[in-house]
Design an enzyme around this catalytic site. Structure first.
Site, PDB file in Angstrom:
ATOM      1  N   LYS A  22       0.829  -1.212   0.000  1.00 40.45           N
ATOM      2  CA  LYS A  22       0.000   0.000   0.000  1.00 40.45           C
ATOM      3  C   LYS A  22       0.863   1.262   0.000  1.00 40.45           C
ATOM      4  O   LYS A  22       0.646   2.170  -0.798  1.00 40.45           O
ATOM      5  CB  LYS A  22      -0.884  -0.001   1.255  1.00 40.45           C
ATOM      6  CG  LYS A  22      -1.528   1.334   1.537  1.00 40.45           C
ATOM      7  CD  LYS A  22      -2.416   1.323   2.766  1.00 40.45           C
ATOM      8  CE  LYS A  22      -1.709   1.543   4.088  1.00 40.45           C
ATOM      9  NZ  LYS A  22      -1.456   2.947   4.448  1.00 40.45           N
ATOM     10  N   ASN A  23       1.846   1.295   0.907  1.00 40.61           N
ATOM     11  CA  ASN A  23       2.578   2.551   1.068  1.00 40.61           C
ATOM     12  C   ASN A  23       3.610   2.794  -0.034  1.00 40.61           C
ATOM     13  O   ASN A  23       4.256   3.840  -0.064  1.00 40.61           O
ATOM     14  CB  ASN A  23       3.222   2.617   2.456  1.00 40.61           C
ATOM     15  CG  ASN A  23       2.155   2.801   3.532  1.00 40.61           C
ATOM     16  OD1 ASN A  23       1.006   3.121   3.220  1.00 40.61           O
ATOM     17  ND2 ASN A  23       2.525   2.598   4.786  1.00 40.61           N
ATOM     18  N   CYS A 120      -5.103  12.919  12.892  1.00 39.92           N
ATOM     19  CA  CYS A 120      -5.801  11.667  12.646  1.00 39.92           C
ATOM     20  C   CYS A 120      -5.728  10.802  13.895  1.00 39.92           C
ATOM     21  O   CYS A 120      -5.160  11.200  14.900  1.00 39.92           O
ATOM     22  CB  CYS A 120      -5.264  10.955  11.412  1.00 39.92           C
ATOM     23  SG  CYS A 120      -3.783  10.042  11.727  1.00 39.92           S
ATOM     24  N   ARG A 125       0.220  14.566  13.130  1.00 36.21           N
ATOM     25  CA  ARG A 125       0.733  14.368  11.780  1.00 36.21           C
ATOM     26  C   ARG A 125       0.757  15.633  10.917  1.00 36.21           C
ATOM     27  O   ARG A 125       0.067  15.711   9.894  1.00 36.21           O
ATOM     28  CB  ARG A 125      -0.037  13.241  11.084  1.00 36.21           C
ATOM     29  CG  ARG A 125       0.029  11.942  11.856  1.00 36.21           C
ATOM     30  CD  ARG A 125      -0.676  10.828  11.160  1.00 36.21           C
ATOM     31  NE  ARG A 125       0.084  10.246  10.088  1.00 36.21           N
ATOM     32  CZ  ARG A 125      -0.351   9.266   9.319  1.00 36.21           C
ATOM     33  NH1 ARG A 125      -1.546   8.770   9.512  1.00 36.21           N
ATOM     34  NH2 ARG A 125       0.392   8.780   8.350  1.00 36.21           N
ATOM     35  N   ASP A 308       4.278   0.599  12.168  1.00 33.77           N
ATOM     36  CA  ASP A 308       3.119  -0.070  11.555  1.00 33.77           C
ATOM     37  C   ASP A 308       2.996  -1.534  11.982  1.00 33.77           C
ATOM     38  O   ASP A 308       2.038  -2.205  11.598  1.00 33.77           O
ATOM     39  CB  ASP A 308       3.200   0.019  10.018  1.00 33.77           C
ATOM     40  CG  ASP A 308       2.989   1.438   9.525  1.00 33.77           C
ATOM     41  OD1 ASP A 308       2.490   2.271  10.296  1.00 33.77           O
ATOM     42  OD2 ASP A 308       3.338   1.715   8.359  1.00 33.77           O
ATOM     43  N   ARG A 400      -8.616  -0.533   4.457  1.00 30.52           N
ATOM     44  CA  ARG A 400      -7.738   0.497   3.886  1.00 30.52           C
ATOM     45  C   ARG A 400      -6.383  -0.090   3.541  1.00 30.52           C
ATOM     46  O   ARG A 400      -5.687   0.422   2.659  1.00 30.52           O
ATOM     47  CB  ARG A 400      -7.531   1.621   4.905  1.00 30.52           C
ATOM     48  CG  ARG A 400      -8.782   2.405   5.162  1.00 30.52           C
ATOM     49  CD  ARG A 400      -8.489   3.576   6.034  1.00 30.52           C
ATOM     50  NE  ARG A 400      -7.458   4.415   5.413  1.00 30.52           N
ATOM     51  CZ  ARG A 400      -7.051   5.567   5.896  1.00 30.52           C
ATOM     52  NH1 ARG A 400      -7.567   6.017   7.006  1.00 30.52           N
ATOM     53  NH2 ARG A 400      -6.118   6.264   5.280  1.00 30.52           N
TER      54      ARG A 400
END
Ligand code: EPU
Length: 421
Positions: A22-23, A120, A125, A308, A400
């Site tokens: 994803k990233n 968030c 952030r 993460d 997500r």
């Protein structure tokens, strides 16, 4: 809203393949803005965040879509004709990584208007370092009505020394610098494999970037870039999550399509817990021990232990023998999974940036709520181990960043299903 219903206590066994990262996919899709024409990407995970990025590009006027149907892993982005260089609030508020269009837009079109992401679930952030970098390359930056407006007739190469190591900040400024006039030197850069992967793609497009993956990146600006075809690297965090799934269930799982070098810190930690990990042929085999040992963890930037993976490792520590001290150094509010893990019988005390986890003999299934992406993953992992039924609500957070996670776990022997609302 969909939810996950699962019954714990099943040992996971077998083989599973990891999806695209994803990233890496998010900045790479944004980088398509840097060239006229059609870029084609393979191994693009089918995730809510990827859909959001495609939507952001679509609202600007790019042609976007999956090639070969919704389940395919191929995706295209076509930049052609006029572009509206704007990322609206409605999309940025659902995914802060939308801010990754800022650098490419100002570099290529001389103007960008991007909604300022708010705080968030995991922390404030800010994006001050993205803006500092763009300013150093000559962009004028204004903040009006909640939007960042960046303009520049031509960006010019410059030196940027990031005050904070930032992944998307490094990526944004790198994407701007590739079309700036002259040489840019970016210092104190993020060294994550996803930054390196983006540089690989940009170089395939004709950029001249050196040093990505180290803390100093040097970029010689070029006049124009061309579209690209590229297969995105595997998701190291999904791989790490599956590794913990094997460990927490006393399992034996071969995780395929991974780059073990990207997971060194996680591999070392899992070995410390007593797991046997072997790597080879693009795979990692994880065999759980009879008794899991507690380990202490401190999250840091790559190549350290990734933030993460913090929530997932915490889930593992809830059932390990002994006491574990987990220290979160990247985000200020990334312990939202703790109250939910408490509901399943975990013994965790949080003090500031540190959580002290005392291993318990058993977790018990409970109705719980996902609060952010990795927190959701930790609840799934706890649910794999817990006695009885776990019911996880708000799994849109999970969607997500994990592609068909429940299907992958179920193929390994877990009793887990998604229930459509
Ligand atoms: N920071 C600043 N100023 C900035 C930018 C960042 O102070 O201008 C601070 C942040 O507040 C944070 C730290 O620097 O405390 C690191 O944040 P970073 O910018 O590196 O995070 P990010 O780029 O917004 C990416 C990943 C995250 C991952 C972090 C850290 C993407 C799209 N997102 O976020 O992924 O946690 O790096 O590794 O690449 C996830 O996948 O679950 C996720 C949250």
């Amino acid at each position: 809203m969909d939810k996950i219903i699962m019954k714990g206590g099943h040992r996971l066994e077998g083989e599973v393949s990891v999806s695209g990262a994803k990233n890496a996919a998010l900045p790479i899709l944004a980088s398509a803005l840097l060239a006229d024409g059609k870029s084609i990407y393979r191994n693009v995970p089918d995730l809510a965040d990827v859909k959001t990025m495609l939507k952001v590009l679509g609202t600007m006027g790019c042609g976007t879509g999956r090639l070969g149907g919704a389940q395919s892993d191929m995706c295209e982005v076509e930049v052609h004709g006029p572009i509206t260089p704007e990322a609206p609030y409605d999309l940025v508020k659902t995914m802060r990584a939308s801010v990754l269009v800022l650098g490419p837009l100002v570099a290529r079109f001389g103007r960008a208007r991007v909604s300022m992401p708010g705080g968030c679930a995991i922390g404030a952030r800010p994006i001050d370092q993205h803006l500092k970098g763009l300013k150093a390359l000559g962009a004028d930056i204004h903040l009006t009505e909640g939007y960042v407006e960046a303009t520049a007739k031509h960006l010019t190469g410059g030196t940027v020394n990031f005050d904070v190591i930032t992944v998307t900040g490094t990526e944004n400024v790198m994407m701007a610098a590739v079309l700036a006039r002259g040489r840019s030197v970016l210092e104190n850069c993020a060294r994550e494999p996803e930054v390196e992967e983006l540089a690989r793609v940009l170089n395939k497009m004709g950029a001249r970037i050196e040093g990505a993956g180290t803390s100093v990146i040097t970029i010689e600006g070029v006049e124009a870039l061309k579209p690209v075809e590229h297969a995105i690297l595997p998701d190291r965090i999904e791989a790490g999550t599956l590794m913990v799934a094997a460990a927490i269930t006393g399992g034996d799982v071969l995780i395929k399509r991974v780059v073990p070098e990207h997971l060194e810190a996680v591999i070392l930690k899992l070995r410390e817990t007593g797991c046997t990990l072997t790597t080879g042929n693009g795979g990692i085999r994880v065999r759980a021990p009879q008794v899991l040992h507690s380990v202490d963890v401190k999250t840091t930037e790559h190549p350290g232990f990734p933030t993460d993976m913090q929530a997932q490792l915490m889930a593992l520590m809830t059932v390990a023998d002994g006491t574990s001290v987990i220290s979160e150094r990247i985000f200020e509010n990334r312990f939202m999974h703790v109250p939910e893990l408490h509901r399943m019988g975990a013994d965790i005390t949080v003090q500031g940036h540190t959580a002290v986890v005392k291993g318990v003999r058993t977790l018990s299934g409970a109705p719980v709520m996902a609060t952010d992406l990795r927190a959701s993953a930790s609840l799934v992992l706890a649910g794999l181990r817990a006695e009885g039924k776990t019911d996880i609500q708000r799994i849109y957070h999970l969607d997500r960043g994990y592609e068909r996670l429940e299907q992958k776990l179920s193929a390994l022997g877990a009793d887990i299903q998604r229930v459509k609302a």
